[in-house]
Design an enzyme around this catalytic site. Structure first.
Site, short mmCIF file in Angstrom:
data_model
loop_
_atom_site.label_atom_id
_atom_site.label_comp_id
_atom_site.label_asym_id
_atom_site.label_seq_id
_atom_site.Cartn_x
_atom_site.Cartn_y
_atom_site.Cartn_z
N LYS A 68 -32.56 -62.44 -68.74
CA LYS A 68 -33.27 -61.39 -69.49
C LYS A 68 -34.47 -62.04 -70.18
O LYS A 68 -34.43 -63.23 -70.49
CB LYS A 68 -32.36 -60.77 -70.56
CG LYS A 68 -32.82 -59.40 -71.03
CD LYS A 68 -32.25 -58.30 -70.16
CE LYS A 68 -32.81 -56.95 -70.48
NZ LYS A 68 -32.10 -55.89 -69.73
N ASP B 135 -37.33 -52.95 -68.74
CA ASP B 135 -36.30 -52.60 -69.73
C ASP B 135 -37.05 -51.81 -70.80
O ASP B 135 -38.13 -51.25 -70.51
CB ASP B 135 -35.63 -53.87 -70.29
CG ASP B 135 -34.35 -53.55 -71.07
OD1 ASP B 135 -33.31 -53.26 -70.45
OD2 ASP B 135 -34.39 -53.53 -72.33
P1 NDP Z 1 -37.63 -46.96 -72.40
O1 NDP Z 1 -38.54 -47.85 -73.14
O2 NDP Z 1 -38.13 -46.22 -71.21
O3 NDP Z 1 -36.99 -45.89 -73.37
C1 NDP Z 1 -36.29 -46.29 -74.52
C2 NDP Z 1 -35.89 -45.07 -75.30
O4 NDP Z 1 -35.01 -45.45 -76.34
C3 NDP Z 1 -37.08 -44.40 -75.97
O5 NDP Z 1 -36.82 -43.04 -76.11
C4 NDP Z 1 -37.12 -45.12 -77.31
O6 NDP Z 1 -37.77 -44.38 -78.33
C5 NDP Z 1 -35.64 -45.24 -77.62
N1 NDP Z 1 -35.41 -46.41 -78.46
C6 NDP Z 1 -35.79 -47.70 -78.21
N2 NDP Z 1 -35.44 -48.50 -79.21
C7 NDP Z 1 -34.85 -47.71 -80.12
C8 NDP Z 1 -34.27 -47.95 -81.40
N3 NDP Z 1 -34.25 -49.18 -81.91
N4 NDP Z 1 -33.72 -46.90 -82.04
C9 NDP Z 1 -33.75 -45.64 -81.51
N5 NDP Z 1 -34.29 -45.35 -80.31
C10 NDP Z 1 -34.83 -46.37 -79.64
O7 NDP Z 1 -36.38 -47.88 -72.01
P2 NDP Z 1 -35.24 -47.59 -70.93
O8 NDP Z 1 -34.98 -46.14 -70.79
O9 NDP Z 1 -35.55 -48.40 -69.74
O10 NDP Z 1 -33.99 -48.30 -71.64
C11 NDP Z 1 -33.05 -47.59 -72.43
C12 NDP Z 1 -31.75 -48.39 -72.50
O11 NDP Z 1 -31.21 -48.54 -71.17
C13 NDP Z 1 -31.87 -49.82 -73.04
O12 NDP Z 1 -30.69 -50.14 -73.73
C14 NDP Z 1 -31.95 -50.66 -71.77
O13 NDP Z 1 -31.54 -51.98 -71.99
C15 NDP Z 1 -30.98 -49.90 -70.88
N6 NDP Z 1 -31.11 -50.12 -69.44
C16 NDP Z 1 -32.29 -49.93 -68.80
C17 NDP Z 1 -32.36 -50.09 -67.43
C18 NDP Z 1 -33.61 -49.83 -66.68
O14 NDP Z 1 -33.57 -49.92 -65.46
N7 NDP Z 1 -34.71 -49.48 -67.29
C19 NDP Z 1 -31.20 -50.53 -66.65
C20 NDP Z 1 -29.99 -50.62 -67.42
C21 NDP Z 1 -29.97 -50.44 -68.76
P3 NDP Z 1 -39.28 -44.75 -78.74
O15 NDP Z 1 -40.13 -44.10 -77.69
O16 NDP Z 1 -39.43 -44.12 -80.09
O17 NDP Z 1 -39.41 -46.22 -78.77
O1 2IT Z 2 -30.39 -53.85 -68.21
C1 2IT Z 2 -30.68 -53.78 -67.01
O2 2IT Z 2 -29.82 -53.82 -66.12
C2 2IT Z 2 -32.10 -53.64 -66.66
N1 2IT Z 2 -32.92 -53.51 -67.55
C3 2IT Z 2 -32.51 -53.66 -65.21
C4 2IT Z 2 -32.60 -55.06 -64.71
C5 2IT Z 2 -33.19 -55.22 -63.33
O3 2IT Z 2 -33.36 -56.38 -62.94
O4 2IT Z 2 -33.44 -54.23 -62.63
#
Ligand code: NDP
Ligand code: 2IT
Length: 444
Positions: A124, A164
């Site tokens: 990461k 992420d």
């Molecule tokens: P994005 O940046 O696209 O979206 C994040 C969302 O969460 C936004 O709505 C953001 O609000 C909100 N957010 C972020 N930080 C906080 C906080 N501290 N408190 C409250 N709300 C918060 O990220 P993703 O959708 O990609 O990621 C969301 C989650 O999913 C994370 O935990 C990530 O690790 C996990 N994840 C992502 C993957 C991926 O492929 N993208 C894969 C697996 C897991 P704001 O706009 O106000 O910042």
């Molecule tokens: O938390 C996760 O699994 C991710 N943000 C995606 C990682 C990836 O390599 O696609």
């Protein structure tokens, strides 16, 4: 292994890293028994080698903002474990990013990637740079400066980053462009790339869709139909958006979404048209979720999370520790019977205990959100063979992988009373594969 002792040693050696300690404690607490059935693991001190990352890079990122001011941020990449394949995991850009958060994420990623059935190790990275309010040109300059430092340490066979929080298609494009310029190679050292230059169809959708596919498998174990079920989702970024899209297509009713400022509650349910507005609001204008409530005249609650709203199913998809013990008790009191985690470690240890004691369907992120990195793995395969699969093919593979992850959780997590402890199932299944690979490769 004595889990308590391993943990207290880690806390002493790596103080002030609470998220890292939390993630390690959760895994150790569930694998201790399986670990101790293999005395050879302890002889080779497998547990310390598995908990402490292989290496950590940290560096200063210097860039110039639109006003001509020179800015600095910290950049990091944690290469946690490569026993079963190249280091693989996302990059997070958020003001809260620090070593503890990235170490917890890299640790979790190692087990998640093991569960996917694909050959990927865990890593990461990220920065305390906040993309919020930055211009497109600033984002580009930051991404280029970040990669000017990181490019030496990544590569298609060594370490493959992706997105992420705060890192989506735009940022991956800028980082990959700079990487190619520095490394002079074009073999796909990033996943989540644009479709025109090696990205996979369904990668943007994969985490959200995969979480819903996992949820469907859990519901099947209790003969519950998703149709008509009321779902509370948090977040409004990549994972939340595609979770909601898939839920709507299956006839579920999604009543909440959120961002870091607050949440919206729409009692009529978010439909396809309203969701299209959220895609535009968040991905194009980069606005706040409050604007949804203003446009559709529904409730907006500032500075709160959605877990007090009555729902059947909760799908936290924002960030770590966003469901605490009180939130969990509120969900249970309102009749919530399933929680499937899109975010990484969104539930605190106290919340997890509540869910498991209540014997609801509870899927930890490392199982339920593994669809994202799985399709990243499929993107690596397509890049290697220099072909692109259709969306039907990728989606079918994603479904199969989520089904297989569910099967592994049931195999390792079913208790004597029949209750499936998905936390234990995911941890033991993920751990055993990495442990066997490490043992076979000697002490490194
Ligand atoms: P994005 O940046 O696209 O979206 C994040 C969302 O969460 C936004 O709505 C953001 O609000 C909100 N957010 C972020 N930080 C906080 C906080 N501290 N408190 C409250 N709300 C918060 O990220 P993703 O959708 O990609 O990621 C969301 C989650 O999913 C994370 O935990 C990530 O690790 C996990 N994840 C992502 C993957 C991926 O492929 N993208 C894969 C697996 C897991 P704001 O706009 O106000 O910042
Ligand atoms: O938390 C996760 O699994 C991710 N943000 C995606 C990682 C990836 O390599 O696609």
């Amino acid at each position: 292994m004595n889990a308590q002792k391993v943990l207290s040693d880690l806390k002493r050696r790596f103080p002030n890293e609470p998220e890292y300690h939390q993630a390690v404690a959760e895994v150790l607490g569930t694998i201790e028994e399986a670990y101790n059935e293999h005395p050879e693991f302890d002889r080779y001190n497998l547990i310390e080698r598995l908990c402490i990352p292989d290496r950590v890079f940290s560096f200063r990122v210097t860039w110039v903002d639109d006003k001509g001011q020179v800015q600095t941020n910290m950049g990091y990449r944690i290469q946690h474990n490569n026993a079963i394949g190249p280091y693989k995991g996302g990059i997070r850009f958020h003001s809260s990013v620090n070593l503890s958060i990235l170490k917890f994420l890299a640790f979790e990623q190692t087990f998640k990637n093991s569960l996917t059935t694909l050959p990927m190790g865990g890593g990461k990275g990220g920065s305390d740079f906040s993309p919020r309010g930055k211009s497109d040109a600033e984002i580009m300059r930051f991404c280029q400066a970040f990669i000017a430092e990181l490019w030496r340490h990544i590569g298609p066979q060594t370490d493959v980053p992706a997105g992420d929080i705060g890192v989506g298609g735009r940022e991956v494009g800028y980082m990959y462009g700079m990487y190619k310029k520095m490394a002079r190679e074009n073999t796909g050292t990033f996943t989540g790339k644009g479709l025109e230059f090696g990205g996979s169809l369904i990668r943007p959708e994969a985490t959200g869709y995969g979480n819903v596919y996992f949820l469907l498998e859990m519901l099947k174990t209790r003969n519950i139909d998703i149709k008509g079920k009321v779902v509370a989702v948090s977040g409004s970024g990549n994972v939340a958006q595609y979770t909601v899209q898939k839920l709507i297509s299956l006839g579920a009713k999604v009543i909440t979404m959120s961002d870091s400022n607050g949440y919206i509650y729409d009692p009529d349910g978010i439909d396809e048209e309203k969701l299209a507005y959220i895609f535009e609001l968040k991905n194009l204008y980069r606005g706040r979720i409050r604007e949804y409530a203003e446009k559709y005249g529904c409730k907006y609650v500032e500075g709160a999370r959605p877990w007090n709203e009555k729902c059947d199913i909760a799908m936290p998809s924002a960030t770590q520790n966003e469901i605490d013990g009180d939130d969990a008790r509120a969900l249970l009191a309102n009749g919530c019977f399933a929680v499937s985690e899109g975010a990484n470690m969104p539930s605190t240890p106290e919340a997890i205990e509540e869910f498991i004691n209540a014997k609801i369907l509870y899927a930890p992120g490392k199982a339920a959100n593994a669809g994202g990195v799985s399709v990243s793995g499929l993107e690596m395969t397509q890049n290697s063979i220099k072909l692109s699969w259709t969306k039907e093919e990728v989606d079918a593979r994603l479904k199969q992988i989520m089904f297989d992850i569910h099967t592994q959780c049931v195999k390792y997590g079913t208790q004597s009373d029949g209750y499936v402890n998905y936390v234990k199932g995911a941890n033991v299944a993920g751990f055993m594969k990495v442990a066997k690979a490490m043992m076979a490769q000697g002490v490194l």
